[in-house]
Design an enzyme around this catalytic site. Structure first.
Site, short mmCIF file in Angstrom:
data_model
loop_
_atom_site.label_atom_id
_atom_site.label_comp_id
_atom_site.label_asym_id
_atom_site.label_seq_id
_atom_site.Cartn_x
_atom_site.Cartn_y
_atom_site.Cartn_z
CE LYS A 56 -0.58 3.50 5.14
NZ LYS A 56 -0.38 3.68 6.57
N GLY B 263 2.48 2.01 11.12
CA GLY B 263 3.57 2.98 10.97
C GLY B 263 4.37 3.24 12.24
CG HIS C 295 -6.15 2.26 5.91
ND1 HIS C 295 -5.66 3.18 6.81
CD2 HIS C 295 -5.15 1.37 5.69
CE1 HIS C 295 -4.41 2.85 7.12
NE2 HIS C 295 -4.08 1.75 6.45
CD GLU D 2 -4.06 -2.31 8.00
OE1 GLU D 2 -3.06 -2.74 7.43
OE2 GLU D 2 -4.41 -1.12 7.98
CG ASN E 145 -1.77 1.21 1.36
OD1 ASN E 145 -1.86 2.01 0.43
ND2 ASN E 145 -2.40 1.38 2.51
P1 PGA Z 1 2.60 0.14 7.98
O1 PGA Z 1 1.10 0.50 7.57
O2 PGA Z 1 3.03 -1.06 7.21
O3 PGA Z 1 3.37 1.39 7.59
O4 PGA Z 1 2.61 -0.08 9.45
C1 PGA Z 1 0.15 -0.52 7.38
C2 PGA Z 1 -1.13 0.06 6.87
O5 PGA Z 1 -1.42 1.23 7.12
O6 PGA Z 1 -1.87 -0.65 6.18
#
Ligand code: PGA
Length: 230
Positions: free
Chosen positions: A11, A155, A90, A149, A9
């Site tokens: 983003k 993050g 999300h 999640e 992803n």
């Molecule tokens: P991350 O994010 O891998 O940066 O922790 C996961 C997500 O937001 O789907």
């Protein structure tokens, strides 16, 4: 044995040059894995042309069909662009854009009617609320990818423990039905992917997917764990 799904992803990151660089450096799709990439809308076509066997996901979709909804991109348009999967619900959309479980349910209906597989993201507080907002026809005869999640893990460099992922994955399958895949997202990297794949069907990866080199390492570990269990 069914395939492991790994979803990158991006983003709201990358531009044309960075997307091209990523595809130049990333490995091709491999038999045991279902590899999916989710760029921002403007780069879907570019990603489709460069795909190297990667499947295409969108990061959002309109809750409405084609029509007078300025600024929205509908499921049929995504399908037309070769999109096969779409992220919905999300936590960033719930947090920053006020997206509700009822809207997520509308989006899922649109996606399913366009034959696009929803990637439904859920943290625990939404598990039941989201379930009760979905119609039976969206749940029983279809295949959703459901991503557990935890917001605290996104993050942060602090993934949920493998035990927690196992418990919640079981809870999701009990509630939503075991016709759906349950994957995990939140600080997944090449060090933890191996153990996470012992308890779920794949991963949604954002930070660690941005660099092709790191994504390639994650894929290598996932491929090895597939070979060990098959
Ligand atoms: P991350 O994010 O891998 O940066 O922790 C996961 C997500 O937001 O789907």
């Amino acid at each position: 044995m069914s395939k492991i799904t790994l979803i990158a992803n991006f983003k709201s990151n990358k531009n044309t040059a960075l997307l091209e660089q990523w595809f130049e450096q990333i490995g091709s799709d491999i038999e045991q894995l279902e590899l999916v990439v989710a760029p921002s809308y403007p780069y879907l076509e570019k990603a489709r042309l460069m795909q190297k066997g990667w499947r295409l996901a969108a990061q959002n979709v309109s809750p409405f069909p084609m029509g007078s909804y300025t600024g929205e991109v509908n499921a049929m348009q995504l399908r037309d662009l070769g999109v096969e999967y779409c992220v919905v619900g999300h936590s960033e959309r719930r947090q920053y854009f006020g997206e509700t479980s009822a809207q997520v349910a509308q989006k899922i209906t649109q996606l399913l009617s366009a034959q696009i597989t929803p990637i439904l993201c859920l943290d625990e507080p939404y598990l039941e609320e989201q379930f009760y907002s979905l119609s039976d026809s969206n749940l029983s005869k279809t295949h959703l990818i459901i991503a557990y999640e935890p917001i605290s893990a996104i993050g942060s460099g602090q993934p949920a423990s493998v035990g927690r992922v196992q418990t919640v994955a079981e809870k999701i399958k009990n509630l939503y039905g075991d016709n759906h895949s349950v994957i995990y997202g939140g600080s997944v990297d090449e060090r933890n992917i191996g153990e996470l794949l012992l308890v779920c069907d794949g991963a949604l990866i954002a930070s660690a997917s941005q660099e092709a080199r790191q994504m390639n390492s994650i894929i290598a570990v996932a491929q090895k764990s597939m070979l060990n269990v098959s």
